[in-house]
Design an enzyme around this catalytic site. Structure first.
Site, PDB file in Angstrom:
ATOM      1  N   LYS A  15      39.289  20.442  23.935  1.00  0.00           N
ATOM      2  CA  LYS A  15      39.990  21.709  23.666  1.00  0.00           C
ATOM      3  C   LYS A  15      39.574  22.284  22.318  1.00  0.00           C
ATOM      4  CE  LYS A  15      44.464  21.250  26.007  1.00  0.00           C
ATOM      5  NZ  LYS A  15      45.913  21.278  25.727  1.00  0.00           N
ATOM      6  N   ASP A  35      49.785  25.076  25.714  1.00  0.00           N
ATOM      7  CA  ASP A  35      50.102  24.209  26.830  1.00  0.00           C
ATOM      8  C   ASP A  35      49.467  24.866  28.041  1.00  0.00           C
ATOM      9  OD1 ASP A  35      51.022  21.869  27.929  1.00  0.00           O
ATOM     10  OD2 ASP A  35      53.068  22.571  28.248  1.00  0.00           O
TER      11      ASP A  35
END
Length: 191
Positions: A13, A69
């Site tokens: 990420k 998220d």
């Protein structure tokens, strides 16, 4: 160059975000700021979990930060795995292979393969909270393909393409993905 903390230690990420934001920002991870806490994510929505993580870092360190998220929402499974995407397979935590096996097993031969990835980013800067949402529609493949990416990338085929995210490569994924869309909103806002 502005420094901003991304509330993650997920190397995939972090690299993806750094590529998307480019050299305009010095994006730091939790490790970079010395945070080794197990930050809670105990809500039932992506929005609440994202906010919870960002607030935790901002309160503890006082730094401009953002948290995300992400969930994969499969229509034939009533939106599952959704907020539980990273821990979908019982007894696992971020085990992508086990998560994909479970998802493919539960879908079986169901012809309804429509799904979407959704990313919610919460930015906290000077006590101001902002929310950014990115969505990419697509479908779930019948089997894995490709070696790039991470998570569910080998089984998710974005709308308008006939290959999985894992086959398309970072350049394409970082232009069309759910995270890319949310990060682009974040980047536009920070300008």
């Amino acid at each position: 160059m502005k420094t901003i903390v991304f509330a993650t230690n997920n190397a995939h990420k972090l690299e993806e975000i750094r590529q998307i934001l480019g050299d305009r920002y010095d994006v730091r991870s939790l490790n970079d700021i010395g945070c080794h806490d197990d930050i809670p994510e105990d809500f039932d929505t992506l929005e609440e979990n994202s906010r919870q993580k960002a607030e935790y870092i901002f309160r503890k360190y006082g730094l401009t930060c953002f948290a995300d998220d992400t969930g994969l929402e499969v229509d034939a499974l009533g939106g599952a795995p959704g907020v539980h995407s990273a821990r979908y397979a019982e007894g696992t935590d971020h085990d992508s292979e086990a998560n994909m096996r479970k998802l493919l097993r539960e879908l079986g031969d169901n012809p309804n393969r429509t799904a979407r990835f959704r990313t919610v980013i919460t930015l906290i800067e000077n006590d101001k909270t902002s929310l950014f949402v990115g969505v990419v529609e697509g479908r779930i493949a019948y089997e894995k393909s490709g070696t790039g990416g991470f998570g569910y990338d080998p089984i998710f085929i974005p709308e308008g393409y006939d290959q999985s995210f894992a086959c398309l490569g970072a350049d394409i994924k970082n232009t069309i993905s759910h995270r890319a869309r949310a990060v682009q909103q974040l980047s536009d806002y920070l300008k």
